[in-house]
Scaffold this active site. Structure first.
Site, PDB file in Angstrom:
ATOM      1  N   THR A 124       0.821  -1.222   0.000  1.00  0.00           N
ATOM      2  CA  THR A 124       0.000   0.000   0.000  1.00  0.00           C
ATOM      3  C   THR A 124       0.849   1.263   0.000  1.00  0.00           C
ATOM      4  OG1 THR A 124      -1.784  -1.143   1.144  1.00  0.00           O
ATOM      5  CG2 THR A 124      -1.775   1.237   1.329  1.00  0.00           C
ATOM      6  N   SER A 165       1.716  -7.703  -0.932  1.00  0.00           N
ATOM      7  CA  SER A 165       2.586  -8.545  -0.117  1.00  0.00           C
ATOM      8  C   SER A 165       2.125  -9.996  -0.025  1.00  0.00           C
ATOM      9  CB  SER A 165       2.766  -7.945   1.276  1.00  0.00           C
ATOM     10  OG  SER A 165       1.584  -8.027   2.030  1.00  0.00           O
ATOM     11  N   THR A 207       1.604  -4.509   4.226  1.00  0.00           N
ATOM     12  CA  THR A 207       1.498  -4.854   5.644  1.00  0.00           C
ATOM     13  C   THR A 207       0.819  -6.200   5.886  1.00  0.00           C
ATOM     14  OG1 THR A 207      -0.586  -3.666   5.798  1.00  0.00           O
ATOM     15  CG2 THR A 207       1.419  -2.436   6.351  1.00  0.00           C
ATOM     16  N   ASP A 208       0.148  -6.729   4.856  1.00  0.00           N
ATOM     17  CA  ASP A 208      -0.635  -7.950   5.080  1.00  0.00           C
ATOM     18  C   ASP A 208       0.219  -9.133   5.523  1.00  0.00           C
ATOM     19  OD1 ASP A 208      -2.843  -6.527   4.433  1.00  0.00           O
ATOM     20  OD2 ASP A 208      -3.293  -7.564   2.560  1.00  0.00           O
TER      21      ASP A 208
END
Ligand code: GLU
Length: 336
Positions: free
Chosen positions: A16, A60, A92-93
């Site tokens: 993101t 990710s 960030t996932d």
């Protein structure tokens, strides 16, 4: 004035933090590279001399082991070339997984920092620039040395071992529930809460292809058929996110016994925090029974992190008989 600022190497992997709107896709997609990200951060050039590289432009969830091993080698090269620290930006996932995987192999005292963003660059209150600035501030700080891989998000530094994504969309997304956060960013630098602790011995680099390791959550009314199917389907190890302190049903326990004769089986907890037990419950399907049947307990490691550790140990050529001790190095805490 001569430029005597420390060098920090920043590489982008996507996520993101790097995403801009795409009409074709109907939402944001990764497009920006590390140089563009660095340029968007006010004051960054006052903190460090930044060198940049664009390694990947991926969401990710689509990062693979090889992408991360390449990023690891790149980070090591940057330190060898004089960088005091390295920052990787990514989605960030999977941050709690990638940080832990890199930490397993990171041997250098220099900090390797991972960061990202919960809001894309064009959103009001985008957090990417502040996170990148905070990550670089942590990277240049002498107190950050010898702490392994750190995740810096929302003015907080987390250890790779403890960090997890606790919220899917909030800006304050990351938590370190059991071990606590490493540091808060205060007035331009990290304030670490505790002295550094001895880190487990990093793993040797993979000597074979990464194994497929299944992660199966034990759920109500479940007797572990999925775990059995995974092994029949060629998975080389199984991690079970067990109920409570690492528990499964009677039927699942029987299957674990049969599976543990074929492949390594590790039982973690599906709870959001807390370790697996080792000597509390004596019923069929609880920790004492499962260990007797050949399973290993994951201790303080989340199921996600236990799965990566098993995969990395197998890839590094650790023999099945030595797996338990290697797991314990990373999953237990000294107890009085
Ligand atoms: N929320 C994720 C991010 O912060 C979505 C995309 C990804 O993980 O790459 O980056």
């Amino acid at each position: 004035m001569p430029n005597s600022l420390p060098v920090v190497a920043v590489a982008s992997l996507g996520g993101t933090i790097s995403m801009t709107p795409s009409d074709a896709a109907g939402g944001v997609v990764p497009t920006l590279d590390a140089a563009q990200l660095a340029r968007s951060v006010p004051g960054l050039s006052d903190v460090a001399t930044i060198t940049t590289a664009s390694l990947r432009q991926l969401p990710s969830a689509s990062l693979r082991y090889d992408d991360l091993m390449e990023a690891l080698a790149w980070a090591e090269q940057q330190v060898a070339a004089g960088a005091v620290g390295v920052v990787l930006t990514q989605g960030t996932d999977t941050l709690e997984e990638t940080a832990f995987l890199l930490d397993l192999f990171w041997t250098l005292p220099a900090p390797l920092i991972l960061t990202g963003a919960m809001r894309a660059p064009q959103a009001a209150g985008a957090d990417g620039p502040a996170n990148l600035l905070a990550a670089v501030r942590v990277a240049v700080h002498p107190e950050s040395v010898d702490r392994g891989v750190l995740v810096v998000m929302n003015d907080t530094a987390h250890y790779a071992r403890w960090v997890s994504k606790g919220d899917s969309l909030a800006v304050q997304a990351f938590v370190s529930r059991d071990g606590g956060v490493a540091a808060r960013l205060v007035e331009g630098g990290p304030a670490f809460f505790h002295a550094r602790q001895t880190r487990p011995q990093p793993l040797t680099r993979p000597v074979r292809a990464w194994p497929k390791v299944a992660l199966v959550t034990a759920v109500l009314g479940d007797d572990g058929e999925l775990a059995e199917l995974a092994v029949k389907g060629g998975y080389e190890a199984v991690v079970i996110a067990g109920q409570g302190a690492g528990h499964v049903s009677f039927g699942f326990a029987q299957r674990i016994g049969a599976l543990a004769e074929q492949v390594p089986v590790v039982v973690a907890s599906r709870a959001a925090s807390g370790p697996t037990a080792c000597e509390t419950y004596g019923y069929v399907g609880a920790e004492i029974d499962l260990v007797r049947r050949g399973a290993h307990m994951a201790g303080w490691l989340s199921a996600l992190k236990a799965r990566l550790l098993v995969a990395a140990l197998v890839a590094s050529g650790v023999a099945p008989g030595a797996l338990g001790e290697a797991l314990a190095n990373w999953s237990t805490l000294a107890r009085r």
